[in-house]
Design an enzyme around this catalytic site. Structure first.
Site, PDB file in Angstrom:
ATOM      1  CE  LYS B  74      41.240  39.057  36.312  1.00  0.00           C
ATOM      2  NZ  LYS B  74      40.382  38.179  37.073  1.00  0.00           N
ATOM      3  CB  THR B  76      43.475  48.292  34.758  1.00  0.00           C
ATOM      4  OG1 THR B  76      42.088  48.593  34.924  1.00  0.00           O
ATOM      5  CG2 THR B  76      44.265  49.569  34.631  1.00  0.00           C
ATOM      6  NE  ARG B  97      36.832  37.387  31.221  1.00  0.00           N
ATOM      7  CZ  ARG B  97      36.599  37.301  32.527  1.00  0.00           C
ATOM      8  NH1 ARG B  97      35.641  36.534  32.991  1.00  0.00           N
ATOM      9  NH2 ARG B  97      37.336  38.008  33.367  1.00  0.00           N
ATOM     10  CE  LYS B 108      26.825  56.425  38.070  1.00  0.00           C
ATOM     11  NZ  LYS B 108      27.608  57.662  37.923  1.00  0.00           N
ATOM     12  CB  ALA B 276      34.936  33.294  35.963  1.00  0.00           C
ATOM     13  CG  PHE B 304      36.315  34.791  39.585  1.00  0.00           C
ATOM     14  CD1 PHE B 304      35.645  36.009  39.592  1.00  0.00           C
ATOM     15  CD2 PHE B 304      35.554  33.627  39.459  1.00  0.00           C
ATOM     16  CE1 PHE B 304      34.256  36.081  39.478  1.00  0.00           C
ATOM     17  CE2 PHE B 304      34.160  33.687  39.344  1.00  0.00           C
ATOM     18  CZ  PHE B 304      33.514  34.910  39.354  1.00  0.00           C
ATOM     19  CG  PHE B 384      44.937  52.020  43.997  1.00  0.00           C
ATOM     20  CD1 PHE B 384      45.199  50.907  43.203  1.00  0.00           C
ATOM     21  CD2 PHE B 384      43.617  52.416  44.163  1.00  0.00           C
ATOM     22  CE1 PHE B 384      44.160  50.202  42.596  1.00  0.00           C
ATOM     23  CE2 PHE B 384      42.568  51.726  43.566  1.00  0.00           C
ATOM     24  CZ  PHE B 384      42.848  50.624  42.779  1.00  0.00           C
ATOM     25  CD1 TRP B 412      43.391  53.049  36.631  1.00  0.00           C
ATOM     26  CD2 TRP B 412      44.195  54.945  37.496  1.00  0.00           C
ATOM     27  NE1 TRP B 412      42.324  53.835  36.957  1.00  0.00           N
ATOM     28  CE2 TRP B 412      42.780  55.009  37.490  1.00  0.00           C
ATOM     29  CE3 TRP B 412      44.914  56.042  37.995  1.00  0.00           C
ATOM     30  CZ2 TRP B 412      42.076  56.115  37.975  1.00  0.00           C
ATOM     31  CZ3 TRP B 412      44.220  57.149  38.459  1.00  0.00           C
ATOM     32  CH2 TRP B 412      42.810  57.172  38.461  1.00  0.00           C
TER      33      TRP B 412
END
Lengths: 559, 559
Positions: B74, B76, B97, B108, B276, B304, B384, B412
């Site tokens: 989201k 990205t 945010r 990580k 959230a 979310f 992807f 991306w």
């Protein structure tokens, strides 16, 4: 005198220069400054490395007589002297400590200096400044969380949960957190144990940051922190938890010195602020050594009176950093000497030459003590409007009788113009090259003997008394390889004795040791001689209740 | 594709512009920017006031299907769409945010966006950034200290120490602090009571900061916080302790929006980060409304999936700020839809058109839901490399069948060039002016009815069940004048139901209410439907153990 202005009114009226100009005055290129707003910046580690081989300027320590409620104005004199040296043509930087946020909400306070000898921006410096203390808080508490997390997931290191010595910290006066039981709530939350919070300035991470020479040294020192003991009393280190790398990452900006300016637009490094009782009470080594590479003169200060502050500056900071102070300035005031001479606070406004003369014994002791470190000194009388000529003369006479000199300084009212005499004398002493600085004791002296050396030579005590358990602990640390560490005395700042009510220049007293602790990362043994408060409380009517933005958008109540 | 680069490698290779140039692209003068380093700045409150009467740009919300471990991207997509709109000639700013520090040391993580759609400086954004969260922590904990201090000094307000609802916060994953007993140690430390710490993002101060329209509004809201109850159950407010002024002073910089940039040097406001679940999960109103005055298009996101994030964005943030969103983008991925269609994580690499089609029911539900708010939407398929054409087609077919459209986005891998189609479609929808935005329920609807409205119309539940005690509490708040507050649902983000394992588009379920809380300062009623964790723990092998500076001086392990 014209209309009286408060410190904050003077600070707000300051004609600040852009911080890049201040940096340029020290030869710091703009791209080596990381700005925080237009009036604060951090000096980059790469730049600091690049000037490492330059020659050092002269180092001047500002210290003081034992503090009294009358105030002695050590920071004000540090700032004033810095401006005074610049005024007489010496490129000078000052180095002082950062303020802690917590106490600002207790009693009105804050300020870095006062009158016309201040560092600005005053408001930011008393709030979050560049975030260093928040970073230290986070690094400290990350380690704490990792300790309890390690215990939670099986405790492979066999930490004795009754012997976790790493507490948590918060930069707030919060007595409710002094003693807590944590990890309650059942199996999901861990193993209940006793713990507590100190105020951030009491964190060993703060002391470590201030004693580190660079970021690699910082990481190594963090790794050496003792966080807990096993049932067999063997120590568990921060490095056993692999926390030092992440802590260093959290401190990457915090370790870079902050540059701001005085009211007279001279450079001021404001960096670090360890407690002056359980820690050494000086600004960072990084700030002082960097300033020495960039300025002809560096004026810095140490916490409390010379018996604690100067001794730790010399025996801990200078020893570790290889610093050679050239001159010490011992700040005194007529009012504070009067109190040392037995006058009550409410009678300070009345002339009392006799009391001043009597109180001078305290000053004399500090003059002698500084001399023991091989550093030439001069007395700065920080002038108050109620001082009379006869009172000032009494101090000057006394200083002469001690083979020293006392100079009246009016920097509070007049800025650098009021402190030229002191500046000239400091230059004279520094350029004479008379300093033969050496710490009070060698690294290889036994720990208990180091304590005795400080107690007898600086406090003029007759003896040091300690339980067998304490002496055994010191010997155990010697056996474990910590014998070469210096001592960090935690003693009341109000007296040469361990009784805060004994003013003047007492002799023949006893120094009872209540407890010893090791700060293996910072690299000193803390010797506690009285009740040491590492988490202050708020007063009945905390200043936080009246702090606010007023209708003009100005902060009220903070100062 | 050329050599594969990690997010952090791409971020480090970014060709950042000085932040003043980024500000200038939005017409922000340099003196209205408070720099934090060379690549971050805060926008001054005075400047924000000065643009208050300008017309607003178009507002685009990026939301998503229910999240799965497969990831939907989201943020990205928010970043990518911002760059895409700039690419096609629309002056666009994004609003997202800030990251919480604590979780970075657990697993990580971090990063703001990914691949060639990121906001930089990534490292600072995942560490202390501009110190906002530290300021929130300090303001929150000052209030906590003042509560216990008030009790200590006589408890004039007659606070029931069993009913102090204001906990403390720390920006750290520290399960040991979830439940504690504090004020132990005898009379000097206060009255022992139960308490605990939440993570900073769960602080009501965070929610308040994000819902405030200016600093005066902030102070008023802080004053309205309910901190405790008396024995007679009457509330004690923050303003009863006079804490709101000092808290506001602590938050004076934190309330100013932060400006940074995308990899393509487009402006990004990164400001605030409330939970959230127990809060509304959106960046600050100050950032969004400021961006709308400066840019033609503002792309923002909500936490979310759309059932929680978009609903709160519309019903809480837009309602409070008077915002009128023009377009919503619903992000989906082939992989996440496959999981919604029943495929296990380890099988996501295998083409499975049937599962994608089945999982699309989840997407369809969100399309319908957004429509209920009167906002036109478009589906962004975040591409992807493992996606097959047939799988992508299945989603596009499904979207068409729903009267919508799904567009494949390759931001991306390709940055703005990969998302031009979506950008054009967003502009088409926005400029058609079709949005008829209205919140789901009116202010004057009864509180329980508001909950039912959300549960039935958004979650498609059959009924809401709640104990008498909960219904009584809601009625008591209505009687106390809180009846006009909106609802903030705390529900699992993984499902439309309260069971995280129920994927897809379930109907006919029951929503059991476990607890209700009031955030009187933020201005919403929190309705809790499951186990809500407000203090995360660290995993067995926290990433903090491997985070460090490597020999090249680069941070390892944080990302």
């Amino acid at each position: 005198m014209a209309e009286f202005k408060t410190d904050i009114e003077i600070a707000r009226a300051a004609n600040k220069k852009p911080i890049a100009e201040i940096g340029a005055s020290l030869g710091i290129p703009a791209d080596a400054l990381l700005p925080y707003g237009h009036d604060k910046a951090k000096v980059s580690g790469d730049f600091i490395k690049s000037v490492r081989d330059r020659e050092d300027g002269k180092l001047v320590l500002v210290t003081a007589i034992n503090p009294t409620p009358a105030g002695e104005g050590k920071t004000t004199t540090t700032v004033g002297l810095g401006d005074g040296l610049n005024r007489i043509g010496k490129k000078t930087a000052i180095c002082i400590r950062e303020a802690s946020l917590g106490p600002c909400f207790g009693v009105k306070g804050g300020a870095a200096g006062g009158g016309y000898a201040q560092v600005v921006p005053m408001e930011d410096m008393n709030l979050h400044f560049t975030g260093d203390f928040h970073a230290i808080t986070a690094a400290h508490n990350l380690l704490a969380a990792m300790i309890d997390n390690h215990i939670y997931w099986g405790n492979e290191l066999e930490i004795d949960i009754r012997r976790v010595v790493w507490r948590r910290v918060v930069d707030m006066n919060d007595r409710a957190l002094r003693e807590i039981v944590l990890s309650l709530g059942g199996a999901a939350n861990g193993f209940p144990r006793e713990g507590g919070f100190d105020i951030t300035v009491a964190s060993e991470v703060m002391a470590i940051l201030c004693l580190s020479t660079d970021i690699n040294d910082l990481e190594e020192r963090l790794g050496r922190i003792i966080v807990a003991y096993r049932r067999d009393k063997s120590p568990v280190y921060c490095r056993d938890l692999n926390a030092q790398g992440a802590m260093t990452v959290l401190l990457k900006d915090a370790i870079e010195p902050n540059l701001v300016q005085t009211l007279e637009n001279n450079p001021a490094f404001v960096h670090g602020g360890p407690f002056a009782n359980i820690a050494h009470g000086c600004n960072s080594i990084m700030a002082t050594t960097t300033a020495l590479k960039l300025a002809d003169y560096v004026v810095t200060e140490a916490g409390f009176g010379a018996d604690l502050g100067a001794e730790k500056f010399f025996d801990i900071k200078c020893r570790k950093a290889g610093l050679k102070p050239d001159v010490a300035v011992i700040v005194a005031t007529v009012r504070a000497l009067k109190m040392n001479g037995g006058v009550a606070r409410e009678d300070l406004g009345t002339e009392n030459v006799e009391a001043v003369a009597k109180g001078c014994a305290n000053l004399g002791r500090h003059i002698e003590n500084v001399r023991q470190f091989g550093v030439p000194s001069v007395v700065a009388i920080n002038h108050f409007h109620s001082d009379t000529d006869a009172e000032l003369e009494a101090i000057m006479d006394y200083a002469r009788s001690m083979g020293s000199e006392a100079i009246v300084c009016r920097h509070w009212a007049d800025g650098s113009a009021g402190i030229e005499d002191l500046a000239h004398r400091v230059v004279e002493l520094a350029e004479a090259g008379a300093s033969q600085f050496a710490p009070l004791y060698g690294d290889d002296v036994a720990l208990f003997e180091k304590i005795e050396t400080i107690a007898k030579r600086i406090y003029r005590a007759e003896e040091v008394i300690a339980d067998k358990a304490i002496r055994d602990q010191l010997r155990a640390w010697e056996a474990a390889g910590y014998g070469d560490l210096p001592i960090c005395m935690a003693k009341t700042q109000y007296s040469f004795t361990t009784d805060p009510l004994v003013r003047g220049a007492p002799t023949g007293h006893t120094v009872p040791i209540r407890e010893v602790r090791i700060s293996a990362g910072a690299g000193f043994i803390v010797v506690i001689t009285g009740a040491i408060m590492t988490m202050p409380g708020l007063p009945r009517a905390p200043s936080a209740e009246v702090i606010r933005f007023n209708d003009e958008g100005l902060i009220e109540g903070l100062f």
